[in-house]
Write a protein that holds these residues in place. Structure first.
Motif, short mmCIF file in Angstrom:
data_model
loop_
_atom_site.label_atom_id
_atom_site.label_comp_id
_atom_site.label_asym_id
_atom_site.label_seq_id
_atom_site.Cartn_x
_atom_site.Cartn_y
_atom_site.Cartn_z
N UNK A 1 1.15 7.39 -11.55
CA UNK A 1 0.58 6.12 -11.94
C UNK A 1 -0.70 5.85 -11.15
N UNK A 2 -1.51 4.95 -11.66
CA UNK A 2 -2.74 4.55 -10.98
C UNK A 2 -2.77 3.03 -10.91
N UNK A 3 -2.69 2.49 -9.69
CA UNK A 3 -2.62 1.05 -9.49
C UNK A 3 -3.99 0.44 -9.34
N UNK A 4 -4.17 -0.70 -9.99
CA UNK A 4 -5.42 -1.44 -9.92
C UNK A 4 -5.44 -2.38 -8.73
N UNK A 5 -6.49 -3.19 -8.63
CA UNK A 5 -6.60 -4.16 -7.54
C UNK A 5 -5.59 -5.29 -7.73
N UNK A 6 -5.36 -6.10 -6.71
CA UNK A 6 -4.44 -7.23 -6.82
C UNK A 6 -4.82 -8.15 -7.98
N UNK A 7 -3.79 -8.56 -8.76
CA UNK A 7 -3.97 -9.44 -9.91
C UNK A 7 -3.49 -10.84 -9.54
N UNK B 1 3.93 -1.76 -14.27
CA UNK B 1 4.63 -1.65 -12.99
C UNK B 1 3.82 -2.42 -11.97
N UNK B 2 4.41 -3.48 -11.42
CA UNK B 2 3.69 -4.31 -10.45
C UNK B 2 4.33 -4.20 -9.07
N UNK C 1 -0.39 -5.43 -7.47
CA UNK C 1 -1.21 -4.33 -7.97
C UNK C 1 -0.43 -3.75 -9.14
N UNK C 2 -1.09 -3.53 -10.27
CA UNK C 2 -0.39 -3.16 -11.51
C UNK C 2 -0.89 -1.83 -12.03
N UNK C 3 0.06 -1.02 -12.49
CA UNK C 3 -0.22 0.23 -13.19
C UNK C 3 0.45 0.14 -14.56
N UNK C 4 -0.13 0.81 -15.54
CA UNK C 4 0.46 0.83 -16.88
C UNK C 4 0.94 2.24 -17.16
N UNK D 1 0.83 -1.21 0.00
CA UNK D 1 0.00 0.00 0.00
C UNK D 1 0.86 1.25 0.00
N UNK D 2 1.87 1.29 0.86
CA UNK D 2 2.75 2.47 0.93
C UNK D 2 3.55 2.63 -0.35
N UNK D 3 4.05 1.54 -0.90
CA UNK D 3 4.84 1.63 -2.14
C UNK D 3 3.98 2.12 -3.30
N UNK D 4 2.76 1.60 -3.42
CA UNK D 4 1.86 2.06 -4.48
C UNK D 4 1.56 3.55 -4.32
N UNK D 5 1.30 3.98 -3.10
CA UNK D 5 1.00 5.39 -2.85
C UNK D 5 2.17 6.28 -3.24
#
Length: 114
Positions: A26-32, A49-50, A39-42, A14-18
């Motif tokens: 970037x905008x991260x999606x839900x866990x894949x 980016x995962x 959580x992946x952003x394009x 959570x902290x790394x995505x933020x």
């Protein structure tokens, strides 16, 4: 050379995505589930980016690039012939493609065929 996927393996997803969202827009999606619940952003140009937590006790924090290749079996054979250690052979990952990981010294490098 194109980075297809850049994987951030860390304890606090959570902290790394933020932080990546704030710094890189970037905008991260839900866990894949196909990508270890990353959580992946394009990003621009299609690089993914995962960010995920360790899946096993032996996994250590790492940032691992996965380079796009046309023929992953051939690419793995070539790096192995040059002395790399294959940590994970070509492995199909759901609908996302086929990946492999090799080691040269203490660096981990991934390959990805889409």
């Amino acid at each position: 050379m194109q980075v297809h996927y850049l994987e951030f393996l860390c304890a606090d997803v959570v902290a790394q995505c933020a932080a990546l969202e704030a710094a890189q827009g970037l905008s991260y999606g839900p866990p894949n589930p196909d990508l270890g619940h990353a959580r992946v952003a394009v990003g621009e140009g299609g690089t993914r980016f995962g960010v995920r937590a360790p899946l096993a006790d032996h996994e250590q924090p790492v940032i691992r690039p996965y380079f796009a290749v046309d023929d992953i079996v051939q690419a793995v054979a070539k790096v192995e012939a040059e002395g790399a250690t294959v940590a994970y052979p070509p492995t199909r990952q759901g609908d996302t493609g086929t990946w492999a990981i090799y080691l040269v010294g203490d660096l981990q490098i991934g390959l990805w065929q889409g």
